[in-house]
Design a protein around this motif. Structure first.
Motif, mmCIF file in Angstrom:
data_model
loop_
_atom_site.group_PDB
_atom_site.id
_atom_site.type_symbol
_atom_site.label_atom_id
_atom_site.label_comp_id
_atom_site.label_asym_id
_atom_site.label_seq_id
_atom_site.Cartn_x
_atom_site.Cartn_y
_atom_site.Cartn_z
ATOM 1 N N ASP A 53 0.857 -1.186 0.000
ATOM 2 C CA ASP A 53 0.000 0.000 0.000
ATOM 3 C C ASP A 53 0.897 1.242 0.000
ATOM 4 O O ASP A 53 1.673 1.454 0.935
ATOM 5 C CB ASP A 53 -0.897 -0.021 1.238
ATOM 6 C CG ASP A 53 -1.946 1.083 1.228
ATOM 7 O OD1 ASP A 53 -1.867 1.991 0.376
ATOM 8 O OD2 ASP A 53 -2.850 1.019 2.073
ATOM 9 N N VAL A 55 0.043 4.315 0.316
ATOM 10 C CA VAL A 55 -0.498 5.409 1.116
ATOM 11 C C VAL A 55 -0.634 4.939 2.561
ATOM 12 O O VAL A 55 -1.269 3.923 2.828
ATOM 13 C CB VAL A 55 -1.878 5.864 0.577
ATOM 14 C CG1 VAL A 55 -2.448 6.986 1.431
ATOM 15 C CG2 VAL A 55 -1.778 6.283 -0.877
ATOM 16 N N HIS A 57 -2.429 4.932 5.502
ATOM 17 C CA HIS A 57 -3.787 5.314 5.889
ATOM 18 C C HIS A 57 -3.897 5.527 7.395
ATOM 19 O O HIS A 57 -3.349 4.762 8.179
ATOM 20 C CB HIS A 57 -4.782 4.231 5.460
ATOM 21 C CG HIS A 57 -4.908 4.100 3.981
ATOM 22 N ND1 HIS A 57 -5.704 4.928 3.229
ATOM 23 C CD2 HIS A 57 -4.327 3.256 3.101
ATOM 24 C CE1 HIS A 57 -5.619 4.591 1.957
ATOM 25 N NE2 HIS A 57 -4.786 3.577 1.854
ATOM 26 N N THR A 58 -4.621 6.557 7.768
ATOM 27 C CA THR A 58 -4.957 6.797 9.164
ATOM 28 C C THR A 58 -6.468 6.996 9.254
ATOM 29 O O THR A 58 -7.142 7.200 8.244
ATOM 30 C CB THR A 58 -4.238 8.051 9.716
ATOM 31 O OG1 THR A 58 -4.629 9.183 8.932
ATOM 32 C CG2 THR A 58 -2.727 7.892 9.673
ATOM 33 N N GLN A 61 -8.612 10.040 7.496
ATOM 34 C CA GLN A 61 -7.632 10.727 6.660
ATOM 35 C C GLN A 61 -8.278 11.192 5.358
ATOM 36 O O GLN A 61 -9.037 10.456 4.736
ATOM 37 C CB GLN A 61 -6.469 9.781 6.339
ATOM 38 C CG GLN A 61 -5.445 10.367 5.401
ATOM 39 C CD GLN A 61 -4.360 9.360 5.057
ATOM 40 O OE1 GLN A 61 -4.464 8.196 5.400
ATOM 41 N NE2 GLN A 61 -3.333 9.812 4.377
ATOM 42 N N LEU A 63 -7.460 12.064 1.649
ATOM 43 C CA LEU A 63 -6.374 11.820 0.705
ATOM 44 C C LEU A 63 -6.254 12.957 -0.295
ATOM 45 O O LEU A 63 -7.258 13.534 -0.732
ATOM 46 C CB LEU A 63 -6.614 10.513 -0.049
ATOM 47 C CG LEU A 63 -6.696 9.233 0.765
ATOM 48 C CD1 LEU A 63 -6.979 8.045 -0.142
ATOM 49 C CD2 LEU A 63 -5.421 9.001 1.553
ATOM 50 N N GLU A 67 -2.598 10.946 -3.824
ATOM 51 C CA GLU A 67 -2.783 9.768 -2.972
ATOM 52 C C GLU A 67 -3.990 8.939 -3.418
ATOM 53 O O GLU A 67 -3.946 7.712 -3.393
ATOM 54 C CB GLU A 67 -2.931 10.180 -1.505
ATOM 55 C CG GLU A 67 -1.648 10.674 -0.881
ATOM 56 C CD GLU A 67 -1.852 11.238 0.524
ATOM 57 O OE1 GLU A 67 -0.902 11.143 1.327
ATOM 58 O OE2 GLU A 67 -2.959 11.760 0.816
ATOM 59 N N GLU A 68 -5.044 9.622 -3.848
ATOM 60 C CA GLU A 68 -6.222 8.908 -4.347
ATOM 61 C C GLU A 68 -5.872 8.090 -5.592
ATOM 62 O O GLU A 68 -6.314 6.957 -5.746
ATOM 63 C CB GLU A 68 -7.367 9.881 -4.651
ATOM 64 C CG GLU A 68 -8.063 10.392 -3.424
ATOM 65 C CD GLU A 68 -9.191 11.356 -3.744
ATOM 66 O OE1 GLU A 68 -9.453 11.633 -4.945
ATOM 67 O OE2 GLU A 68 -9.828 11.838 -2.795
ATOM 68 N N ASP A 71 -3.751 5.193 -4.488
ATOM 69 C CA ASP A 71 -4.585 4.229 -3.780
ATOM 70 C C ASP A 71 -5.440 3.421 -4.758
ATOM 71 O O ASP A 71 -5.581 2.202 -4.612
ATOM 72 C CB ASP A 71 -5.473 4.943 -2.753
ATOM 73 C CG ASP A 71 -6.150 3.970 -1.816
ATOM 74 O OD1 ASP A 71 -5.436 3.188 -1.146
ATOM 75 O OD2 ASP A 71 -7.396 3.979 -1.768
#
Length: 132
Positions: A53, A55, A57-58, A61, A63, A67-68, A71
């Motif tokens: 992955d 990105v 992730h949190t 979050q 994006l 990042e999108e 992802d």
């Protein structure tokens, strides 16, 4: 004039593995040829690994556009990898006994499953050869 080849159910037909491993050599060859024909051999030899992955992730979050995109590409690559794993797992599961299945069903990857089968049946195969 173009020609197309439609692959039928026999395309991935693999003989059932004998409980004692007496047909291991033939099973192994059929299995590897079949998996190679559908382009999934890297899953079995361990050289195909799940894509990482990109990105981190949190929770909650948001994006960025970049990042999108990353992802979405990762999700697509992961889906393809998971499908390859599922195809091979199903091929193995449908060609081994229930007791053999119980030995390998807890393994995570097809590489781990295949290595467990190889470890179990390569030795049995050598003993059968010596007996012959």
């Amino acid at each position: 004039m173009s020609s197309t080849i439609k692959l039928g159910d026999d395309f991935m037909k693999i003989p059932r593995l004998n409980e004692a491993g007496k047909n291991w050599v033939i099973y192994k060859a059929h299995f590897l040829w079949s998996i190679g024909a559908c382009g999934k051999l890297k899953h079995v030899d361990g050289s195909a690994v799940a894509p990482a992955d990109p990105v981190a992730h949190t929770v909650n979050q948001i994006l960025t556009s970049e990042e999108e995109t990353l992802d979405a590409e990762w999700q697509k690559a992961l889906k393809i990898w998971n499908q390859g794993e599922a195809i091979i797992k199903q091929q193995i599961a449908s060609t081994i006994s229930d007791s053999q299945f119980m030995k390998i069903c807890g393994k995570e990857t097809t590489y781990d499953i295949w290595e467990a089968l190889v470890g179990d049946f390569e030795n049995k195969s050598r003993m059968v050869s010596v007996d012959l």
